[in-house]
Enzyme design. Structure first.
Site, PDB file in Angstrom:
ATOM      1  N   ARG A  24      87.555 -36.827  -4.649  1.00 18.97           N
ATOM      2  CA  ARG A  24      88.984 -36.614  -4.935  1.00 18.97           C
ATOM      3  C   ARG A  24      89.764 -36.269  -3.671  1.00 18.97           C
ATOM      4  NH1 ARG A  24      88.668 -33.824 -10.903  1.00 18.97           N
ATOM      5  NH2 ARG A  24      88.650 -35.821 -11.961  1.00 18.97           N
ATOM      6  N   LYS A 185      81.733 -37.154 -27.855  1.00 15.23           N
ATOM      7  CA  LYS A 185      82.706 -36.496 -28.719  1.00 15.23           C
ATOM      8  C   LYS A 185      83.670 -37.479 -29.388  1.00 15.23           C
ATOM      9  CE  LYS A 185      83.571 -33.358 -25.297  1.00 15.23           C
ATOM     10  NZ  LYS A 185      82.838 -33.973 -24.328  1.00 15.23           N
ATOM     11  N   GLY A 331      84.659 -39.243 -16.494  1.00 16.00           N
ATOM     12  CA  GLY A 331      83.817 -38.667 -15.444  1.00 16.00           C
ATOM     13  C   GLY A 331      82.428 -39.272 -15.371  1.00 16.00           C
ATOM     14  N   GLY A 354      91.254 -37.398 -19.100  1.00 21.75           N
ATOM     15  CA  GLY A 354      92.050 -37.251 -20.316  1.00 21.75           C
ATOM     16  C   GLY A 354      93.433 -37.875 -20.204  1.00 21.75           C
TER      17      GLY A 354
HETATM   18  P1  ADP Z   1      82.801 -38.656 -21.224  1.00 25.48           P
HETATM   19  O1  ADP Z   1      82.391 -37.562 -20.287  1.00 25.48           O
HETATM   20  O2  ADP Z   1      82.563 -40.004 -20.679  1.00 25.48           O
HETATM   21  O3  ADP Z   1      84.186 -38.455 -21.723  1.00 25.48           O
HETATM   22  P2  ADP Z   1      81.580 -37.301 -23.433  1.00 25.48           P
HETATM   23  O4  ADP Z   1      81.949 -36.064 -22.694  1.00 25.48           O
HETATM   24  O5  ADP Z   1      82.134 -37.524 -24.775  1.00 25.48           O
HETATM   25  O6  ADP Z   1      81.877 -38.563 -22.518  1.00 25.48           O
HETATM   26  O7  ADP Z   1      79.999 -37.377 -23.563  1.00 25.48           O
HETATM   27  C1  ADP Z   1      79.171 -37.453 -22.460  1.00 25.48           C
HETATM   28  C2  ADP Z   1      77.841 -36.862 -22.810  1.00 25.48           C
HETATM   29  O8  ADP Z   1      77.268 -37.537 -23.912  1.00 25.48           O
HETATM   30  C3  ADP Z   1      76.848 -36.993 -21.687  1.00 25.48           C
HETATM   31  O9  ADP Z   1      76.496 -35.707 -21.262  1.00 25.48           O
HETATM   32  C4  ADP Z   1      75.666 -37.717 -22.319  1.00 25.48           C
HETATM   33  O10 ADP Z   1      74.434 -37.201 -21.924  1.00 25.48           O
HETATM   34  C5  ADP Z   1      75.873 -37.482 -23.786  1.00 25.48           C
HETATM   35  N1  ADP Z   1      75.184 -38.497 -24.585  1.00 25.48           N
HETATM   36  C6  ADP Z   1      75.404 -39.807 -24.588  1.00 25.48           C
HETATM   37  N2  ADP Z   1      74.563 -40.446 -25.417  1.00 25.48           N
HETATM   38  C7  ADP Z   1      73.781 -39.503 -25.980  1.00 25.48           C
HETATM   39  C8  ADP Z   1      72.720 -39.523 -26.919  1.00 25.48           C
HETATM   40  N3  ADP Z   1      72.286 -40.667 -27.470  1.00 25.48           N
HETATM   41  N4  ADP Z   1      72.161 -38.363 -27.272  1.00 25.48           N
HETATM   42  C9  ADP Z   1      72.593 -37.206 -26.717  1.00 25.48           C
HETATM   43  N5  ADP Z   1      73.579 -37.108 -25.830  1.00 25.48           N
HETATM   44  C10 ADP Z   1      74.180 -38.249 -25.451  1.00 25.48           C
HETATM   45 MG    MG Z   2      82.727 -35.531 -20.723  1.00 20.84          MG
END
Ligand code: ADP
Ligand code: MG
Length: 374
Positions: A24, A185, A331, A354
Site C-alpha cells: 500500500r 461470509k 484481501g 469493502g
Molecule cells: P475475503 O477475505 O476474500 O473477503 P472472507 O473474509 O469472506 O473472504 O473469507 C475468507 C476466509 O474464508 C479465508 O480465511 C479462507 O480460509 C476461508 N475459507 C474459504 N473456504 C473455506 C472452506 N472450505 N472451509 C473453511 N474456511 C474457508
Molecule cells: Mg476477509
C-alpha cells in the site's frame, strides 16, 4: 499552493512493530512524487487498524515514516501525538516544503464520527486536499467527508483509477460477463451477488460460501464450514438463477486426517470441504478463458493451509491467462495473485476491499459523493 493534505491508505500489516508488507505504501508513491514535482509541501494522513478513538502504541504509523522515506529517497518527518494537535500545528508551520507523516487518524474519536472540528484541526496550514484512499470512501469519516468541505479537494490517481476500472467492468459491452466469488461470509457477498446476478452470464462459487449453496441445494456437506442461517437466501438465488450459478461438482475434503477429492454428492458426515476439486477447476477453465469480463472476490478454499490453496491458485492462474478484462478484489484474492506474481496478468487489482464491493453493489460511497460535490 504551499502545502497539501493527502489522505492515503497506509493501513498496512505490522509484525512486531515492523511493516510486514509495504504494497500500500508503494501504491501511494506515484501520487506523492507527482505532488513533490509541483514543489508543494505534503502532509500524509491515514488510519491504521482500529485503535478506537485514542492513542495506542501498537497502531502508531511511526514505523512507516522510514519506509516511505526510503522509497522516496528523501526525508519524511513523522509527527507524533494526535493529528491536529499542537505538535502537528508546529510541524506544519515549521517547514513549508517538508514531507510529513501524521500519526494515526483514529487516535482522535473525531475521525470516525466525521467531526467537523477534527477536520478543521487537520486542515490547519493546508491549502488543498487530495483523496487517494479508495478503500475508506464507503465510510463517512472526517478524512473522507468533513475535510472536503474545508479545503479545495480532488481525487488522487489511485481513487481515479479505481473508479475508472470498476465503471469499465460494469459498463463494458464485452460478454460473457462472469463473477467468481469465494470466501466465507455470506453477509459480505450476498449484496454483490443479488446486485450483479441479473447482469452477469456466469457465477462461479467456491470457498465456504459454496458450502452454504451446496447445503441449500439439498446436499450433505458433512462437517464443513457453512452458514445454516443463510440457507434460505442461498436457495432463493439458486432458484432464480439456476443456469447462471456454477457450484463445484467435486470438492477436496479432509476426513480423519485424510485428504480426498470427492463428488459433491459423496461428502460423508465426518468430512470437511476445504477446497474446490481439480475436476471442477478443469471444467471451469474453458468457461473462464472465454469470458469477456470477470470480477473475482474471495478464496476458493481454506487457502492459508496448503494443499487447500490449490483451487485459489489455479483460478488465479487461469484468470491470469484471460484475454478479456479481469478485475480482482478482496484481501485474500489479491494476496493469491501477488504471491503467484500475476499482478501484471490481470487488468486491475482492486485494493478497495469493502469499498470496491459497495461500489459494485451500486451503493453511493459517501467519500466519493463528498468529492463530487466539490
Ligand atoms: P475475503 O477475505 O476474500 O473477503 P472472507 O473474509 O469472506 O473472504 O473469507 C475468507 C476466509 O474464508 C479465508 O480465511 C479462507 O480460509 C476461508 N475459507 C474459504 N473456504 C473455506 C472452506 N472450505 N472451509 C473453511 N474456511 C474457508
Ligand atoms: Mg476477509
Amino acid at each position: 499552493m504551499r502545502r497539501v493534505l493527502v489522505r492515503v491508505d497506509f493501513n498496512v500489516p505490522l509484525t512486531d512493530g515492523q511493516v510486514a508488507d509495504d504494497f500500500r505504501i508503494q501504491a501511494a508513491l506515484p501520487t506523492v512524487r507527482a505532488l513533490l514535482e509541483r514543489k508543494v509541501g505534503i502532509t500524509l494522513i491515514s488510519h491504521l487498524g482500529r485503535p478506537a478513538g485514542r492513542p495506542h502504541g501498537a497502531f502508531s504509523l511511526q514505523p512507516l515514516a522510514e519506509v516511505v522515506s526510503r522509497h522516496l529517497g528523501q526525508p519524511v518527518t513523522f509527527v507524533p501525538g494526535v493529528p491536529g494537535d499542537s505538535t502537528y500545528r508546529q510541524a506544519v508551520s515549521a517547514d513549508p516544503g517538508a514531507v510529513l507523516l501524521a500519526e494515526n487518524l483514529r487516535f482522535d474519536p473525531g475521525e470516525e464520527t466525521n467531526d467537523p472540528d477534527f477536520a478543521i484541526r487537520l486542515a490547519f496550514g493546508h491549502d488543498g486536499f487530495v483523496q487517494d484512499a479508495f478503500g475508506t470512501l464507503h465510510r463517512a469519516h472526517a478524512s473522507t467527508v468533513a475535510i472536503t468541505r474545508l479545503l479545495p479537494a480532488c481525487a488522487g490517481p489511485l481513487v481515479a483509477a479505481e473508479v475508472r476500472a470498476l465503471d469499465l467492468l460494469l459498463s463494458d459491452p464485452r460478454r460473457p460477463f462472469g463473477l467468481a466469488v469465494g470466501g466465507a461470509k455470506m453477509k459480505d457477498k450476498l449484496p454483490l451477488l443479488r446486485r450483479l446476478l441479473p447482469e452477469v452470464n456466469t457465477v462461479f462459487l467456491g470457498g465456504a460460501l459454496a458450502n452454504t449453496f451446496l447445503a441449500a441445494s439439498g446436499l450433505a456437506v458433512g462437517s464443513s464450514l457453512y452458514e445454516p442461517a443463510e440457507l434460505d437466501s442461498a436457495a432463493a438465488l439458486l432458484e432464480s438463477w439456476p443456469e447462471v450459478i456454477h457450484l463445484p461438482d467435486t470438492v477436496v475434503v479432509e476426513a480423519a486426517g485424510q485428504v480426498d477429492e470427492v463428488a459433491v454428492t459423496e461428502v460423508s458426515a465426518d468430512a470437511r470441504i476445504m477446497d474446490v476439486g481439480e475436476r471442477t477447476l478443469q471444467a471451469w477453465r474453458p468457461i473462464v478463458l472465454g469470458l469477456g469480463r470477470l470480477f473475482w472476490n474471495g478464496p476458493m478454499g481454506l487457502y492459508e493451509r496448503p494443499p487447500f490453496d490449490h483451487g485459489t491458485a489455479t483460478l488465479a492462474r487461469t484468470i491470469g491467462e484471460m484475454t478479456g478484462m479481469s478485475v480482482v478484489g478482496g484481501g485474500d484474492s489479491l494476496a493469491a495473485i501477488r504471491r503467484l506474481g500475476l499482478e501484471g496478468a490481470v487488468s486491475h487489482l482492486s485494493t478497495g476491499g469493502g469499498a470496491s464491493l459497495t461500489y459494485l453493489e451500486g451503493e453511493i460511497l459517501p467519500g466519493l459523493q463528498a468529492l463530487e460535490e466539490r
